[in-house]
Design a protein around this motif. Structure first.
Motif, PDB file in Angstrom:
ATOM      1  N   TYR A  45       5.121  12.332 -99.169  1.00 15.20           N
ATOM      2  CA  TYR A  45       3.683  12.243 -99.432  1.00 15.20           C
ATOM      3  C   TYR A  45       2.885  12.294 -98.136  1.00 15.20           C
ATOM      4  O   TYR A  45       3.388  11.999 -97.062  1.00 15.20           O
ATOM      5  CB  TYR A  45       3.347  10.966-100.209  1.00 15.20           C
ATOM      6  N   CYS A  47      -1.332  11.325 -97.153  1.00 12.27           N
ATOM      7  CA  CYS A  47      -2.652  10.885 -97.603  1.00 12.27           C
ATOM      8  C   CYS A  47      -3.651  11.086 -96.473  1.00 12.27           C
ATOM      9  O   CYS A  47      -3.329  10.914 -95.308  1.00 12.27           O
ATOM     10  CB  CYS A  47      -2.640   9.421 -98.011  1.00 12.27           C
ATOM     11  N   ALA A  80     -10.631   5.013 -99.730  1.00  9.04           N
ATOM     12  CA  ALA A  80      -9.374   4.937 -99.000  1.00  9.04           C
ATOM     13  C   ALA A  80      -8.826   3.523 -99.170  1.00  9.04           C
ATOM     14  O   ALA A  80      -9.473   2.677 -99.787  1.00  9.04           O
ATOM     15  CB  ALA A  80      -9.596   5.267 -97.534  1.00  9.04           C
ATOM     16  N   ALA A  99      -2.756   4.320 -99.831  1.00 10.85           N
ATOM     17  CA  ALA A  99      -3.390   5.604 -99.536  1.00 10.85           C
ATOM     18  C   ALA A  99      -4.411   5.408 -98.425  1.00 10.85           C
ATOM     19  O   ALA A  99      -5.379   4.679 -98.589  1.00 10.85           O
ATOM     20  CB  ALA A  99      -4.054   6.167-100.777  1.00 10.85           C
ATOM     21  N   SER A 100      -4.193   6.070 -97.301  1.00 14.93           N
ATOM     22  CA  SER A 100      -5.079   5.925 -96.151  1.00 14.93           C
ATOM     23  C   SER A 100      -6.308   6.828 -96.238  1.00 14.93           C
ATOM     24  O   SER A 100      -7.151   6.812 -95.357  1.00 14.93           O
ATOM     25  CB  SER A 100      -4.315   6.229 -94.866  1.00 14.93           C
ATOM     26  N   VAL A 103      -7.402  11.519-100.632  1.00 17.41           N
ATOM     27  CA  VAL A 103      -6.544  12.562-101.202  1.00 17.41           C
ATOM     28  C   VAL A 103      -5.107  12.286-100.783  1.00 17.41           C
ATOM     29  O   VAL A 103      -4.833  12.056 -99.609  1.00 17.41           O
ATOM     30  CB  VAL A 103      -6.947  13.966-100.701  1.00 17.41           C
ATOM     31  N   CYS A 104      -4.198  12.301-101.754  1.00 17.69           N
ATOM     32  CA  CYS A 104      -2.768  12.182-101.457  1.00 17.69           C
ATOM     33  C   CYS A 104      -2.043  13.346-102.111  1.00 17.69           C
ATOM     34  O   CYS A 104      -2.287  13.664-103.275  1.00 17.69           O
ATOM     35  CB  CYS A 104      -2.184  10.879-101.988  1.00 17.69           C
TER      36      CYS A 104
END
Length: 141
Positions: A45, A47, A80, A99-100, A103-104
């Motif tokens: 993943y 993010c 975020a 999630a930073s 969008v991930c």
């Protein structure tokens, strides 16, 4: 004297061009604007999406990943620092992360998953089936 004049002229031209050189060096291509993929078990993943370059690059890459997650407030403001847990149909955790960015992009083995996202005391979930092309789970809080 003439040599010193040309050295000064060359230095002046270099300094005048310096802002353009810096700008050219800091401009990123779409691939460079993407955050690095991370690995957790069988999941990969990334993010991000903070800043227009990264956001545009990540949105363009959504079609290349089986699952994309989007996080925003009901008003449309991006979010975020969302806690995300993705569980396989059997209940095993396939991915747990924060999630930073809004969008991930997530790569998971084909299967059915429940995606749970939590932020600001609220939790939302979506059931997704990975393996039938790319899809997006949109979380609005």
């Amino acid at each position: 004297m003439q040599k010193r004049f040309f050295q000064s002229l060359a230095l002046g031209c270099t300094l005048a061009a310096a802002p353009w050189m810096v700008q050219a060096q800091t401009m990123q291509s779409g691939a460079d604007a993407m955050p690095a993929m991370k690995v957790q078990g069988a999941a990969r993943y990334a993010c991000g999406g903070i800043g227009s370059d990264e956001s545009n690059a990540m949105r363009a890459a959504m079609k290349d990943h089986p699952l994309a997650l989007l996080f925003a407030r009901a008003s449309g403001e991006y979010l975020a620092n969302v806690d995300v847990t993705i569980k396989a149909a059997g209940g095993d955790t396939a991915l747990a992360m924060r999630a930073s960015g809004p969008v991930c992009l997530v790569d998971l083995p084909a299967g059915r998953y429940t995606v749970e996202a939590s932020t600001e005391g609220m939790t939302k979930s979506h059931t997704v089936t990975v393996g039938r092309g790319s899809q997006t789970a949109d979380f609005r809080f």
